[in-house]
Design an enzyme around this catalytic site. Structure first.
Site, mmCIF file in Angstrom:
data_model
loop_
_atom_site.group_PDB
_atom_site.id
_atom_site.type_symbol
_atom_site.label_atom_id
_atom_site.label_comp_id
_atom_site.label_asym_id
_atom_site.label_seq_id
_atom_site.Cartn_x
_atom_site.Cartn_y
_atom_site.Cartn_z
ATOM 1 N N GLU A 441 0.830 -1.225 0.000
ATOM 2 C CA GLU A 441 0.000 0.000 0.000
ATOM 3 C C GLU A 441 0.856 1.264 0.000
ATOM 4 O O GLU A 441 0.493 2.274 0.598
ATOM 5 C CB GLU A 441 -0.977 0.022 1.195
ATOM 6 C CG GLU A 441 -2.125 -0.949 1.104
ATOM 7 C CD GLU A 441 -3.025 -0.742 -0.116
ATOM 8 O OE1 GLU A 441 -2.999 0.352 -0.722
ATOM 9 O OE2 GLU A 441 -3.736 -1.687 -0.461
HETATM 10 C C1 LIG Z 1 3.224 -9.722 0.612
HETATM 11 C C2 LIG Z 1 2.850 -8.686 -0.387
HETATM 12 C C3 LIG Z 1 1.521 -8.452 -0.656
HETATM 13 C C4 LIG Z 1 1.157 -7.509 -1.625
HETATM 14 N N1 LIG Z 1 -0.174 -7.355 -1.960
HETATM 15 C C5 LIG Z 1 -0.483 -6.625 -3.063
HETATM 16 C C6 LIG Z 1 -1.825 -6.620 -3.574
HETATM 17 O O1 LIG Z 1 -2.724 -7.247 -3.018
HETATM 18 N N2 LIG Z 1 -2.065 -5.933 -4.724
HETATM 19 C C7 LIG Z 1 -1.090 -5.247 -5.376
HETATM 20 O O2 LIG Z 1 -1.371 -4.666 -6.420
HETATM 21 N N3 LIG Z 1 0.177 -5.207 -4.899
HETATM 22 C C8 LIG Z 1 0.504 -5.887 -3.770
HETATM 23 N N4 LIG Z 1 1.792 -5.884 -3.303
HETATM 24 C C9 LIG Z 1 2.794 -5.076 -3.973
HETATM 25 C C10 LIG Z 1 3.228 -3.885 -3.154
HETATM 26 O O3 LIG Z 1 2.219 -2.925 -3.108
HETATM 27 C C11 LIG Z 1 4.541 -3.380 -3.755
HETATM 28 O O4 LIG Z 1 5.532 -4.345 -3.449
HETATM 29 C C12 LIG Z 1 4.922 -2.011 -3.223
HETATM 30 O O5 LIG Z 1 4.050 -1.029 -3.684
HETATM 31 C C13 LIG Z 1 6.360 -1.613 -3.629
HETATM 32 O O6 LIG Z 1 6.578 -1.804 -4.984
HETATM 33 P P1 LIG Z 1 7.854 -2.650 -5.459
HETATM 34 O O7 LIG Z 1 7.862 -3.931 -4.710
HETATM 35 O O8 LIG Z 1 7.843 -2.743 -6.928
HETATM 36 O O9 LIG Z 1 9.084 -1.830 -4.972
HETATM 37 P P2 LIG Z 1 9.778 -0.612 -5.773
HETATM 38 O O10 LIG Z 1 8.733 0.310 -6.245
HETATM 39 O O11 LIG Z 1 10.725 -1.182 -6.744
HETATM 40 O O12 LIG Z 1 10.580 0.087 -4.585
HETATM 41 C C14 LIG Z 1 11.888 -0.333 -4.174
HETATM 42 C C15 LIG Z 1 12.442 0.739 -3.220
HETATM 43 O O13 LIG Z 1 12.538 1.984 -3.919
HETATM 44 C C16 LIG Z 1 11.813 2.978 -3.220
HETATM 45 N N5 LIG Z 1 11.164 3.875 -4.173
HETATM 46 C C17 LIG Z 1 10.553 3.558 -5.334
HETATM 47 N N6 LIG Z 1 10.032 4.658 -5.899
HETATM 48 C C18 LIG Z 1 10.306 5.693 -5.073
HETATM 49 C C19 LIG Z 1 10.034 7.077 -5.082
HETATM 50 N N7 LIG Z 1 9.330 7.639 -6.054
HETATM 51 N N8 LIG Z 1 10.473 7.836 -4.046
HETATM 52 C C20 LIG Z 1 11.167 7.292 -3.039
HETATM 53 N N9 LIG Z 1 11.447 5.984 -2.974
HETATM 54 C C21 LIG Z 1 11.022 5.192 -3.972
HETATM 55 C C22 LIG Z 1 10.786 2.243 -2.366
HETATM 56 O O14 LIG Z 1 10.399 2.996 -1.229
HETATM 57 C C23 LIG Z 1 11.550 0.988 -1.991
HETATM 58 O O15 LIG Z 1 12.369 1.238 -0.885
HETATM 59 C C24 LIG Z 1 2.159 -6.784 -2.300
HETATM 60 C C25 LIG Z 1 3.508 -6.995 -1.999
HETATM 61 C C26 LIG Z 1 3.856 -7.951 -1.085
HETATM 62 C C27 LIG Z 1 5.322 -8.222 -0.836
#
Ligand SMILES: Cc1cc2nc3c(=O)[nH]c(=O)nc-3n(C[C@H](O)[C@H](O)[C@H](O)COP(=O)(O)OP(=O)(O)OC[C@H]3O[C@@H](n4cnc5c(N)ncnc54)[C@H](O)[C@@H]3O)c2cc1C
Length: 599
Positions: A441
């Site tokens: 989220e």
């Molecule tokens: C167990 C689990 C359940 C989940 N459930 C759902 C679900 O039901 N539906 C769904 O759609 N998704 C779901 N997710 C996905 C989740 O919402 C994402 O993992 C999350 O939004 C982060 O995206 P990412 O993993 O691609 O990380 P990335 O976006 O690649 O981020 C990696 C790092 O970079 C930082 N970062 C990235 N962009 C920025 C920025 N603009 N400014 C500052 N820092 C930044 C982040 O803070 C983080 O530290 C789930 C994930 C997990 C692990």
């Protein structure tokens, strides 16, 4: 051995004394939320959490959900617990009565949700995601879509999911690639892959209603080209009966650090000809809808942090009362050994856990009450005011409660010593389960960007200053009293508020002028807000508790403990505010000093 017990005394205090449950119950449409009704709901929810959900928590962690021939098997007991949960009406507690919900205030739902998260976070995620999907359909669905899907989802007969994430689109949802191709009958066919979908497949219910972000062929690039679709796992006929299986399939489940019982699915859309989907709302406005709806989901994840921190605290406290080790310094030498609760450092850890939890609970419940006022207050101006407060507080509730849950669950392990690191005690599970809450989220970084940008700089700090003024007023009042506890609390709060004031002005001035430095300061700024907002609510709590003691009303022991905890928060935790403010205003450039190759 520790059993989860809903912290009803503190929940009641936060609801009634701090969040104004009685006033919320007077809002139009919430008349059923009387003190007596809410009391009965809290008691029943507490019982369900203790008797049904808590015992399954460790089972869920050990067994996990598994995928066998395309079918997900949830851990032993979860399916039955879900059936009971839905039959007892818990799913529809705060949902619209037009669709079978009980229409209770968000404030009441918050207290109940905290219990589900405390007792069994992996279980509670299913209703949480269903709630998100219900919100989205209610917000922008057509009347026909609402009639077709909402009653079954509110009842819990079908669950819901939120499908945003794709391998290349996490924090940056503009990168979503799933395609939605229009069909002659007005429906769409979806093709693509979604990852990390919580309860994307399960064995609780016959149907799952997926809410999916996708692009239509004519959509513009970026955030303005994303639409929102309903894609049922099993298509629903016009008479409401189930039709054929849709082309959405779970291809794998993720292996995770925690919340093992919650199936986190990779979903393939359209591998066998196209998944039938229905546009909801207007084309290309999907992300906008999702963000409105995500506000509540983010708030709920903040409440997850509080629930699981409470669980970790209860387990640590039970262990500290039982474990005997060494002599406690400064206590009666005739006592040969002491429980570890007698060691000052263990007390420090426990009171830190307790203080963070009570502060974050108070902040979240006060925000929950504002959500209800923003929806139902008969005065338009008051609604606007409350909505501005809610919008401002949501990244703080989400970001800070979940970050503090990391500290609290980690302290929970530390209190156990080596046994905390060993899985049998259960302390490690809380730590592992809590870890996801700062990530999904919207990560803490994303919450902090929201707080410095949309919530602080966009209106040149206007709302931030208004919220801080409320806090400063409490600090000033308390610093003037003759009560030694309240005076000490007021003095520390005033100094923390002053530090925050400087940070607000720095963010407003730097956001446009020194964009990268402002973003480097975003998370410390979020943290500073959480710290001060917690201190503000603890100061209010102490003042109310002192009043009750003077009038000899209520549970004197509880009120004395509240004042002592608030004073600890003020004197031991709030001083961090000065350091954080300095690192924001003076240290942000140095965050950026290293060149890429110097890392
Ligand atoms: C167990 C689990 C359940 C989940 N459930 C759902 C679900 O039901 N539906 C769904 O759609 N998704 C779901 N997710 C996905 C989740 O919402 C994402 O993992 C999350 O939004 C982060 O995206 P990412 O993993 O691609 O990380 P990335 O976006 O690649 O981020 C990696 C790092 O970079 C930082 N970062 C990235 N962009 C920025 C920025 N603009 N400014 C500052 N820092 C930044 C982040 O803070 C983080 O530290 C789930 C994930 C997990 C692990």
């Amino acid at each position: 051995m520790s059993t989860y017990h809903a912290p009803l005394n503190d929940i009641r205090f936060a609801l009634r004394e701090l969040a104004g449950l009685e006033q919320v119950g007077k809002l139009p449409g919430y008349e059923d939320a009387t003190i007596d009704t809410v009391e009965a709901i809290l008691e029943e929810a507490g019982k369900f959490a203790t008797e049904v959900l808590d015992p399954l928590n460790v089972v869920g962690d050990r067994e996990g959900s598994r995928l066998l021939d395309g079918i997900v098997k949830t851990p032993t007991g979860f399916k039955d617990a879900y059936r009971r949960f839905a039959e007892n009406g818990w799913n529809g507690l705060a949902k619209n009565p037009d669709f079978g919900g009980q229409g209770l205030p968000q404030l009441v739902a918050t207290a109940v949700e905290e219990m589900w998260h405390g007792a069994n976070l992996a279980f509670a995620l299913c209703p949480l995601l269903t709630q998100g999907a219900i919100e989205a359909i209610e917000l922008v669905g057509s009347d026909a879509q609402k009639a077709k899907f909402l009653p079954k989802m509110v009842e819990g007969v079908w669950t819901g999911t939120m499908n945003l994430t794709e391998p290349q689109a996490g924090s940056d949802l503009a990168a979503v690639r799933t395609r939605a191709v229009p069909q002659p009958d007005g429906s769409f066919k979806l093709y693509g892959q979604k990852i990390f979908i919580t309860y994307g497949e399960q064995d609780y219910t016959e149907n799952i209603i997926h809410l999916v972000l996708a692009r239509t062929p004519t959509a513009p690039e970026g955030v303005k080209g994303i639409s929102l679709f309903i894609v049922p796992k099993v298509l629903v006929n016009d008479d409401g009966s189930l039709g054929v299986r849709n082309d959405v399939h779970c291809v794998s489940l993720e292996h995770k650090l925690g919340i093992h019982a919650s199936p986190t699915a990779v979903l393939a859309y359209g591998d066998r000809g196209g998944a039938v989907g229905y546009l909801i709302g207007e084309e290309n406005r999907g992300l906008e809808y999702m963000f409105i709806m995500m506000n509540l989901a983010r708030y709920s994840v903040g409440v997850e942090g509080i629930g699981i921190a409470e669980r970790a605290y209860q387990r640590a406290l039970a262990y500290a009362r039982d474990r005997v080790q060494g002599r406690a310094p400064g206590l009666d030498k005739a006592v040969a050994t002491a429980t570890i609760l007698q060691h000052p450092d263990v007390r420090r850890m426990l009171v830190t856990m307790k203080a963070y939890i009570e502060a974050m609970r108070a902040v979240a419940y006060v925000t929950g009450s504002a959500i209800d006022h923003a929806h139902r207050d008969p005065d338009q101006e008051a609604r606007k005011r409350h909505q501005a407060f809610v919008d401002f507080m949501i990244p703080i509730v989400k970001g800070c409660s979940t970050e503090l849950a990391q500290e609290v669950t980690s302290l929970g392990i530390q209190v156990h010593g080596g046994m905390g690191y060993i899985e049998e005690t259960g302390a490690a599970q809380h730590f592992r389960d809590a870890r996801i809450t700062t990530i999904y989220e919207g990560t803490t970084g994303i919450q902090a960007n929201d707080l410095i940008g949309r919530k602080t700089a966009r209106d040149a700090g206007a709302v931030a200053r208004l919220v801080l003024a409320e806090c400063t007023k409490v600090a000033t009042d308390l610093s003037k009293t003759t009560d030694a506890d309240l005076k000490a609390i007021g003095t520390e709060l005033a100094s923390a508020a002053q530090a925050l004031s400087g940070a607000i002005e720095w963010v407003v001035a730097s956001f446009g002028a020194k964009t990268r430095a402002a973003h480097a300061a975003a998370v410390p700024y979020l943290r500073l807000w959480g710290l001060v907002a917690g201190g503000w609510q603890m100061a209010r709590a102490a003042r109310i508790a002192a009043g009750r003691l003077t009038q000899a009303q209520g549970d004197a022991n509880f009120h004395r403990a509240k004042i002592a905890t608030a004073r600890f928060y003020a004197e031991s935790i709030l001083p961090q505010a000065g350091g954080l403010a300095r690192s924001i205003t003076g240290g942000s450039e140095s965050v950026l000093a290293l060149a890429d190759e110097q890392f």
